[in-house]
Write a protein that holds these residues in place. Structure first.
Motif, PDB file in Angstrom:
ATOM      1  N   ARG A   3     -12.375  28.946  35.029  1.00 16.53           N
ATOM      2  CA  ARG A   3     -13.570  29.235  35.821  1.00 16.53           C
ATOM      3  C   ARG A   3     -14.778  29.395  34.911  1.00 16.53           C
ATOM      4  O   ARG A   3     -15.853  28.905  35.232  1.00 16.53           O
ATOM      5  CB  ARG A   3     -13.392  30.533  36.600  1.00 16.53           C
ATOM      6  CG  ARG A   3     -12.644  30.374  37.863  1.00 16.53           C
ATOM      7  CD  ARG A   3     -12.619  31.702  38.549  1.00 16.53           C
ATOM      8  NE  ARG A   3     -12.207  31.536  39.911  1.00 16.53           N
ATOM      9  CZ  ARG A   3     -12.056  32.521  40.750  1.00 16.53           C
ATOM     10  NH1 ARG A   3     -12.273  33.757  40.355  1.00 16.53           N
ATOM     11  NH2 ARG A   3     -11.663  32.298  41.966  1.00 16.53           N
ATOM     12  N   ARG A   4     -14.627  30.116  33.856  1.00 18.69           N
ATOM     13  CA  ARG A   4     -15.743  30.327  32.940  1.00 18.69           C
ATOM     14  C   ARG A   4     -16.209  28.999  32.335  1.00 18.69           C
ATOM     15  O   ARG A   4     -17.410  28.759  32.208  1.00 18.69           O
ATOM     16  CB  ARG A   4     -15.333  31.279  31.815  1.00 18.69           C
ATOM     17  CG  ARG A   4     -15.215  32.692  32.298  1.00 18.69           C
ATOM     18  CD  ARG A   4     -14.910  33.588  31.140  1.00 18.69           C
ATOM     19  NE  ARG A   4     -14.711  34.937  31.631  1.00 18.69           N
ATOM     20  CZ  ARG A   4     -14.405  35.952  30.889  1.00 18.69           C
ATOM     21  NH1 ARG A   4     -14.227  35.773  29.588  1.00 18.69           N
ATOM     22  NH2 ARG A   4     -14.238  37.148  31.398  1.00 18.69           N
ATOM     23  N   THR A   5     -15.302  28.146  31.983  1.00 21.65           N
ATOM     24  CA  THR A   5     -15.658  26.849  31.411  1.00 21.65           C
ATOM     25  C   THR A   5     -16.396  26.005  32.451  1.00 21.65           C
ATOM     26  O   THR A   5     -17.389  25.347  32.139  1.00 21.65           O
ATOM     27  CB  THR A   5     -14.399  26.103  30.935  1.00 21.65           C
ATOM     28  OG1 THR A   5     -13.691  26.930  30.037  1.00 21.65           O
ATOM     29  CG2 THR A   5     -14.750  24.791  30.256  1.00 21.65           C
ATOM     30  N   PHE A   6     -15.928  26.025  33.691  1.00 23.78           N
ATOM     31  CA  PHE A   6     -16.569  25.288  34.784  1.00 23.78           C
ATOM     32  C   PHE A   6     -17.997  25.772  34.972  1.00 23.78           C
ATOM     33  O   PHE A   6     -18.928  24.970  35.027  1.00 23.78           O
ATOM     34  CB  PHE A   6     -15.764  25.444  36.079  1.00 23.78           C
ATOM     35  CG  PHE A   6     -16.483  24.886  37.276  1.00 23.78           C
ATOM     36  CD1 PHE A   6     -16.563  23.519  37.491  1.00 23.78           C
ATOM     37  CD2 PHE A   6     -17.106  25.740  38.188  1.00 23.78           C
ATOM     38  CE1 PHE A   6     -17.231  23.016  38.586  1.00 23.78           C
ATOM     39  CE2 PHE A   6     -17.781  25.231  39.280  1.00 23.78           C
ATOM     40  CZ  PHE A   6     -17.843  23.865  39.485  1.00 23.78           C
ATOM     41  N   TRP A   7     -18.207  27.075  35.092  1.00 20.66           N
ATOM     42  CA  TRP A   7     -19.541  27.610  35.339  1.00 20.66           C
ATOM     43  C   TRP A   7     -20.448  27.433  34.121  1.00 20.66           C
ATOM     44  O   TRP A   7     -21.640  27.193  34.263  1.00 20.66           O
ATOM     45  CB  TRP A   7     -19.470  29.084  35.761  1.00 20.66           C
ATOM     46  CG  TRP A   7     -18.959  29.212  37.167  1.00 20.66           C
ATOM     47  CD1 TRP A   7     -17.790  29.774  37.552  1.00 20.66           C
ATOM     48  CD2 TRP A   7     -19.576  28.721  38.348  1.00 20.66           C
ATOM     49  NE1 TRP A   7     -17.628  29.681  38.901  1.00 20.66           N
ATOM     50  CE2 TRP A   7     -18.729  29.031  39.429  1.00 20.66           C
ATOM     51  CE3 TRP A   7     -20.748  28.043  38.625  1.00 20.66           C
ATOM     52  CZ2 TRP A   7     -19.013  28.707  40.740  1.00 20.66           C
ATOM     53  CZ3 TRP A   7     -21.033  27.732  39.941  1.00 20.66           C
ATOM     54  CH2 TRP A   7     -20.177  28.050  40.998  1.00 20.66           C
ATOM     55  N   PHE A   8     -19.896  27.504  32.935  1.00 17.77           N
ATOM     56  CA  PHE A   8     -20.686  27.273  31.736  1.00 17.77           C
ATOM     57  C   PHE A   8     -21.182  25.823  31.715  1.00 17.77           C
ATOM     58  O   PHE A   8     -22.358  25.567  31.477  1.00 17.77           O
ATOM     59  CB  PHE A   8     -19.858  27.576  30.473  1.00 17.77           C
ATOM     60  CG  PHE A   8     -20.605  27.292  29.208  1.00 17.77           C
ATOM     61  CD1 PHE A   8     -21.604  28.141  28.760  1.00 17.77           C
ATOM     62  CD2 PHE A   8     -20.314  26.155  28.467  1.00 17.77           C
ATOM     63  CE1 PHE A   8     -22.293  27.857  27.601  1.00 17.77           C
ATOM     64  CE2 PHE A   8     -21.007  25.866  27.321  1.00 17.77           C
ATOM     65  CZ  PHE A   8     -22.002  26.720  26.870  1.00 17.77           C
ATOM     66  N   SER A   9     -20.294  24.882  31.962  1.00 17.53           N
ATOM     67  CA  SER A   9     -20.699  23.464  31.944  1.00 17.53           C
ATOM     68  C   SER A   9     -21.653  23.157  33.095  1.00 17.53           C
ATOM     69  O   SER A   9     -22.578  22.352  32.937  1.00 17.53           O
ATOM     70  CB  SER A   9     -19.469  22.552  31.974  1.00 17.53           C
ATOM     71  OG  SER A   9     -18.720  22.798  33.131  1.00 17.53           O
ATOM     72  N   THR A  10     -21.474  23.799  34.247  1.00 16.27           N
ATOM     73  CA  THR A  10     -22.397  23.618  35.367  1.00 16.27           C
ATOM     74  C   THR A  10     -23.776  24.144  34.991  1.00 16.27           C
ATOM     75  O   THR A  10     -24.802  23.503  35.269  1.00 16.27           O
ATOM     76  CB  THR A  10     -21.875  24.345  36.623  1.00 16.27           C
ATOM     77  OG1 THR A  10     -20.579  23.859  36.949  1.00 16.27           O
ATOM     78  CG2 THR A  10     -22.816  24.139  37.809  1.00 16.27           C
ATOM     79  N   GLY A  11     -23.842  25.283  34.332  1.00 14.40           N
ATOM     80  CA  GLY A  11     -25.115  25.851  33.888  1.00 14.40           C
ATOM     81  C   GLY A  11     -25.798  24.973  32.856  1.00 14.40           C
ATOM     82  O   GLY A  11     -27.016  24.786  32.896  1.00 14.40           O
ATOM     83  N   VAL A  12     -24.996  24.440  31.930  1.00 18.39           N
ATOM     84  CA  VAL A  12     -25.564  23.548  30.919  1.00 18.39           C
ATOM     85  C   VAL A  12     -26.116  22.293  31.588  1.00 18.39           C
ATOM     86  O   VAL A  12     -27.229  21.841  31.271  1.00 18.39           O
ATOM     87  CB  VAL A  12     -24.507  23.195  29.849  1.00 18.39           C
ATOM     88  CG1 VAL A  12     -24.994  22.060  28.959  1.00 18.39           C
ATOM     89  CG2 VAL A  12     -24.164  24.412  29.016  1.00 18.39           C
ATOM     90  N   ALA A  13     -25.387  21.714  32.524  1.00 22.75           N
ATOM     91  CA  ALA A  13     -25.843  20.509  33.226  1.00 22.75           C
ATOM     92  C   ALA A  13     -27.121  20.796  34.013  1.00 22.75           C
ATOM     93  O   ALA A  13     -28.069  20.000  33.997  1.00 22.75           O
ATOM     94  CB  ALA A  13     -24.747  19.980  34.130  1.00 22.75           C
ATOM     95  N   ALA A  14     -27.162  21.938  34.704  1.00 20.96           N
ATOM     96  CA  ALA A  14     -28.360  22.307  35.468  1.00 20.96           C
ATOM     97  C   ALA A  14     -29.540  22.516  34.527  1.00 20.96           C
ATOM     98  O   ALA A  14     -30.679  22.115  34.836  1.00 20.96           O
ATOM     99  CB  ALA A  14     -28.102  23.552  36.298  1.00 20.96           C
ATOM    100  N   GLY A  15     -29.305  23.117  33.376  1.00 19.45           N
ATOM    101  CA  GLY A  15     -30.375  23.337  32.404  1.00 19.45           C
ATOM    102  C   GLY A  15     -30.911  22.031  31.845  1.00 19.45           C
ATOM    103  O   GLY A  15     -32.127  21.858  31.695  1.00 19.45           O
TER     104      GLY A  15
END
Length: 115
Positions: A3-15
């Motif tokens: 979950r943490r990896t998913f949300w981290f990569s989602t945040g990076v993509a959004a950024g």
């Protein structure tokens, strides 16, 4: 952990996406870019107006020719009539026996000249 990896990569993509959008918008708002955009829009508008004016002129020319043909037909005017030679009448005949004949006289047609 997943979950943490998913949300981290989602945040990076959004950024990355947001940063790209903001940079594009900032480049569009520079004075040079705004001037170029305004110039392009003015050229496009001028071209559209020119096309419309040319189209209007062609329509007027066609309608004028059509109306002239209708009037010629209604009035019975021939297509290529032979016109008589123009008449030329001299204002004063250059004849010394004529009492109105004045030799070597120049006339001023300037209305602003003092008389």
């Amino acid at each position: 952990m997943f979950r943490r990896t998913f949300w981290f990569s989602t945040g990076v993509a959004a950024g990355v996406w947001a940063t790209t959008k903001v940079n594009r918008k900032l480049r569009q708002l520079t004075p040079e870019s705004l001037a170029a955009t305004a110039a392009n829009k003015a050229l496009e508008t001028g071209q559209r107006l020119k096309d419309r004016a040319v189209g209007f002129a062609l329509d007027v020319r066609d309608n004028t020719a059509q109306r002239e043909a209708e009037l010629e037909e209604a009035l019975g005017i021939q297509d290529d009539p032979e016109l008589p030679a123009p008449r030329r009448y001299p204002a004063i005949e250059n004849d010394r026996s004529n009492p109105k004949y004045i030799e070597n006289t120049t006339y001023s047609y300037n209305r602003n000249e003092d008389h």
